[in-house]
Design a protein around this motif. Structure first.
Motif, PDB file in Angstrom:
ATOM      1  N   ASP A   1       5.932   6.995   8.565  1.00 16.73           N
ATOM      2  CA  ASP A   1       5.279   7.863   7.661  1.00 16.73           C
ATOM      3  C   ASP A   1       3.939   7.487   7.358  1.00 16.73           C
ATOM      4  O   ASP A   1       3.631   6.481   6.547  1.00 16.73           O
ATOM      5  CB  ASP A   1       6.299   8.188   6.397  1.00 16.73           C
ATOM      6  CG  ASP A   1       7.601   8.577   6.823  1.00 16.73           C
ATOM      7  OD1 ASP A   1       7.424   9.934   7.304  1.00 16.73           O
ATOM      8  OD2 ASP A   1       8.572   8.138   6.430  1.00 16.73           O
TER       9      ASP A   1
ATOM     10  N   VAL B   1      -0.286  11.172  -5.479  1.00 19.37           N
ATOM     11  CA  VAL B   1       1.255  10.674  -5.567  1.00 19.37           C
ATOM     12  C   VAL B   1       2.425  11.776  -6.115  1.00 19.37           C
ATOM     13  O   VAL B   1       3.252  11.790  -5.678  1.00 19.37           O
ATOM     14  CB  VAL B   1       1.047   9.409  -6.554  1.00 19.37           C
ATOM     15  CG1 VAL B   1       2.576   8.915  -6.768  1.00 19.37           C
ATOM     16  CG2 VAL B   1       0.370   8.088  -6.060  1.00 19.37           C
TER      17      VAL B   1
ATOM     18  N   LEU C   1       2.202  13.984  -2.674  1.00 22.54           N
ATOM     19  CA  LEU C   1       2.910  13.649  -1.467  1.00 22.54           C
ATOM     20  C   LEU C   1       4.197  12.898  -1.778  1.00 22.54           C
ATOM     21  O   LEU C   1       5.109  12.855  -0.693  1.00 22.54           O
ATOM     22  CB  LEU C   1       1.878  12.797  -0.666  1.00 22.54           C
ATOM     23  CG  LEU C   1       0.558  13.511  -0.284  1.00 22.54           C
ATOM     24  CD1 LEU C   1      -0.448  12.596   0.297  1.00 22.54           C
ATOM     25  CD2 LEU C   1       0.946  14.784   0.408  1.00 22.54           C
ATOM     26  N   GLY C   2       4.440  12.245  -3.007  1.00 21.44           N
ATOM     27  CA  GLY C   2       5.690  11.405  -3.186  1.00 21.44           C
ATOM     28  C   GLY C   2       5.220  10.196  -3.331  1.00 21.44           C
ATOM     29  O   GLY C   2       4.620   9.372  -2.537  1.00 21.44           O
ATOM     30  N   ALA C   3       6.053   9.341  -4.411  1.00 24.09           N
ATOM     31  CA  ALA C   3       5.531   7.890  -4.748  1.00 24.09           C
ATOM     32  C   ALA C   3       6.362   7.068  -3.702  1.00 24.09           C
ATOM     33  O   ALA C   3       7.441   7.481  -3.434  1.00 24.09           O
ATOM     34  CB  ALA C   3       6.027   7.759  -6.270  1.00 24.09           C
ATOM     35  N   ARG C   4       5.649   6.061  -3.261  1.00 24.52           N
ATOM     36  CA  ARG C   4       6.182   5.218  -2.578  1.00 24.52           C
ATOM     37  C   ARG C   4       6.794   5.805  -1.154  1.00 24.52           C
ATOM     38  O   ARG C   4       8.098   5.159  -0.886  1.00 24.52           O
ATOM     39  CB  ARG C   4       7.189   4.272  -3.183  1.00 24.52           C
ATOM     40  CG  ARG C   4       6.256   3.353  -4.208  1.00 24.52           C
ATOM     41  CD  ARG C   4       7.317   2.497  -5.175  1.00 24.52           C
ATOM     42  NE  ARG C   4       6.657   1.833  -6.017  1.00 24.52           N
ATOM     43  CZ  ARG C   4       6.665   0.220  -5.679  1.00 24.52           C
ATOM     44  NH1 ARG C   4       7.602  -0.111  -4.787  1.00 24.52           N
ATOM     45  NH2 ARG C   4       5.841  -0.607  -6.325  1.00 24.52           N
ATOM     46  N   ALA C   5       6.076   6.749  -0.678  1.00 23.15           N
ATOM     47  CA  ALA C   5       6.938   7.520   0.367  1.00 23.15           C
ATOM     48  C   ALA C   5       6.249   7.057   1.519  1.00 23.15           C
ATOM     49  O   ALA C   5       6.908   7.776   2.858  1.00 23.15           O
ATOM     50  CB  ALA C   5       6.733   8.940   0.096  1.00 23.15           C
ATOM     51  N   PHE C   6       5.340   6.314   1.677  1.00 24.59           N
ATOM     52  CA  PHE C   6       4.677   5.968   3.034  1.00 24.59           C
ATOM     53  C   PHE C   6       4.431   4.683   3.542  1.00 24.59           C
ATOM     54  O   PHE C   6       4.368   3.583   2.678  1.00 24.59           O
ATOM     55  CB  PHE C   6       3.236   6.748   2.951  1.00 24.59           C
ATOM     56  CG  PHE C   6       3.238   8.074   2.653  1.00 24.59           C
ATOM     57  CD1 PHE C   6       3.245   9.150   3.642  1.00 24.59           C
ATOM     58  CD2 PHE C   6       3.143   8.707   1.427  1.00 24.59           C
ATOM     59  CE1 PHE C   6       3.277  10.299   3.572  1.00 24.59           C
ATOM     60  CE2 PHE C   6       3.146   9.980   1.100  1.00 24.59           C
ATOM     61  CZ  PHE C   6       3.409  10.934   2.274  1.00 24.59           C
ATOM     62  N   ASP C   7       4.647   4.472   4.760  1.00 21.98           N
ATOM     63  CA  ASP C   7       4.354   3.069   5.544  1.00 21.98           C
ATOM     64  C   ASP C   7       2.892   2.942   5.618  1.00 21.98           C
ATOM     65  O   ASP C   7       2.628   1.824   5.726  1.00 21.98           O
ATOM     66  CB  ASP C   7       5.090   3.231   6.830  1.00 21.98           C
ATOM     67  CG  ASP C   7       6.601   3.519   6.795  1.00 21.98           C
ATOM     68  OD1 ASP C   7       7.302   2.895   6.197  1.00 21.98           O
ATOM     69  OD2 ASP C   7       6.850   4.448   7.559  1.00 21.98           O
TER      70      ASP C   7
ATOM     71  N   LEU D   1       1.323   5.255  -3.302  1.00 24.11           N
ATOM     72  CA  LEU D   1       1.899   6.102  -2.110  1.00 24.11           C
ATOM     73  C   LEU D   1       2.996   5.034  -1.267  1.00 24.11           C
ATOM     74  O   LEU D   1       3.581   5.732  -0.568  1.00 24.11           O
ATOM     75  CB  LEU D   1       1.017   6.687  -1.520  1.00 24.11           C
ATOM     76  CG  LEU D   1      -0.086   7.801  -2.117  1.00 24.11           C
ATOM     77  CD1 LEU D   1      -1.172   8.108  -1.236  1.00 24.11           C
ATOM     78  CD2 LEU D   1       0.799   9.145  -1.991  1.00 24.11           C
TER      79      LEU D   1
ATOM     80  N   ARG E   1       5.249   2.532   0.517  1.00 21.76           N
ATOM     81  CA  ARG E   1       6.628   1.892   0.274  1.00 21.76           C
ATOM     82  C   ARG E   1       6.281   0.174   0.049  1.00 21.76           C
ATOM     83  O   ARG E   1       5.357  -0.128   0.550  1.00 21.76           O
ATOM     84  CB  ARG E   1       7.194   1.820   1.454  1.00 21.76           C
ATOM     85  CG  ARG E   1       7.766   3.421   1.583  1.00 21.76           C
ATOM     86  CD  ARG E   1       8.726   3.551   2.819  1.00 21.76           C
ATOM     87  NE  ARG E   1       9.223   4.964   2.805  1.00 21.76           N
ATOM     88  CZ  ARG E   1       8.947   5.775   3.919  1.00 21.76           C
ATOM     89  NH1 ARG E   1       8.653   5.282   5.074  1.00 21.76           N
ATOM     90  NH2 ARG E   1       9.409   7.217   3.735  1.00 21.76           N
TER      91      ARG E   1
END
Ligand SMILES: C[S@@+](CC[C@H](N)C(=O)[O-])C[C@H]1O[C@@H](n2cnc3c(N)ncnc32)[C@H](O)[C@@H]1O
Length: 275
Positions: A59, A118, A121-127, A152, A154
């Motif tokens: 991601d 954040v 798109l989403g907190a802690r949602a991306f590699d 952002l 993970r």
């Protein structure tokens, strides 16, 4: 303080109008070569491909994605991508191109300010958080940007930044060698900039641009200060457009003609979030 904040907000709005106006110009330009994009071509630097490596199945968030060509270059390499840009015409163009390219299932585009990434798109949602190529100079607060990136990622995720070297902001536009501005001056710089780097002959009305100069040390310190572990900072001798008249073309990139007087034109930085 309040006045200064209002002024910054007004400058960011002025920048957004400038970018909105340049989207159709850039999309029609040879520089962005949409015909080439449609036939599968992309323009990622070879050092970016080597340094970021395999993104298949990851991601990836692309901040300040403009019309999304680099975002989709990563999607074509197997990443699930989210591109964010504050220009609504830019993300609409990107989404239309993604649909045309059959990438809509793995590429989404959101119109929002970087600092709202954040929430959007989403907190802690991306590699991976990927950004650069003319992105950071549009941001007034580099520490806030770095905290946004950290929010952002993970655990174990990675920031990969490939950006124009801040030294390039202070050199003469012709020779690319004479220092004409103070490298250590961090304030906002507003200048008049008709046309577009993708087509200097284009007629434009929103021509006031404000940039914020961030030194290399400021960027690295902001990333470290946001709790990310810096893996490397590398400086590069090529740039994807003719930044100075004195540069010469070399395989789709530009570099100094004389190897004895080279300066860094880009830099790349990788940093990881704690696992
Ligand atoms: C030079 S472009 C980036 C180029 C892109 N890397 C490419 O190669 O196409 C800079 C982008 O930053 C976006 N931008 C500037 N300030 C922004 C902000 N505060 N939030 C989100 N996007 C912003 C602009 O709309 C523009 O698309």
């Amino acid at each position: 303080m309040e006045d200064r904040a209002r002024t910054t907000a007004a400058r960011v709005l002025e920048n957004r109008r400038l970018w909105d106006e340049r989207v159709p110009i850039n999309a029609a330009s040879e520089f962005y070569d949409l015909t080439g994009f449609r036939s599968g071509r992309d323009d990622l630097d070879s050092f970016q491909l080597d340094e970021l490596g395999d993104v298949d199945g990851l991601d990836l968030a692309h901040l300040q994605c403009h019309i999304g060509l680099d975002t989709m270059a990563w999607a074509r390499r197997g990443a699930r991508v989210a591109g964010l840009d504050f220009s609504a015409p830019a993300v609409e163009t990107a989404a239309a191109l993604a649909a045309e390219a059959g990438l809509e299932g793995r590429a989404r585009f959101i119109a929002a300010d970087v600092y709202d990434a954040v929430e959007e798109l989403g907190a802690r949602a991306f590699d991976v958080v990927y950004t650069g190529n003319g992105a950071l100079m549009w941001l007034p607060d580099i520490s806030r940007w770095a905290r946004t990136v950290a929010g952002l990622l993970r655990p174990g995720g990675r920031l990969y930044l490939a950006e124009f070297h801040p030294l390039t902001d202070v050199l003469d536009d012709e020779d690319g060698a004479t220092v004409v501005r103070d490298y250590f001056s961090r304030g906002a710089r507003t200048y008049y900039s008709p046309g577009s780097y993708a087509d200097w002959s284009a007629e434009t009305v929103h021509n006031n641009a404000t940039e914020w100069h961030h030194t290399l040390g400021d960027v690295v310190s902001a990333v470290a200060g946001a709790g990310l572990r810096v893996q490397f900072v590398r400086e590069h001798e090529t740039i994807p457009f003719q930044r100075y008249a004195a540069l010469v073309a070399d395989g789709g990139r530009f570099r100094y003609a004389d190897r004895r007087t080279r300066l860094p034109l880009m830099y790349s930085l990788a940093a990881t979030a704690d696992a």
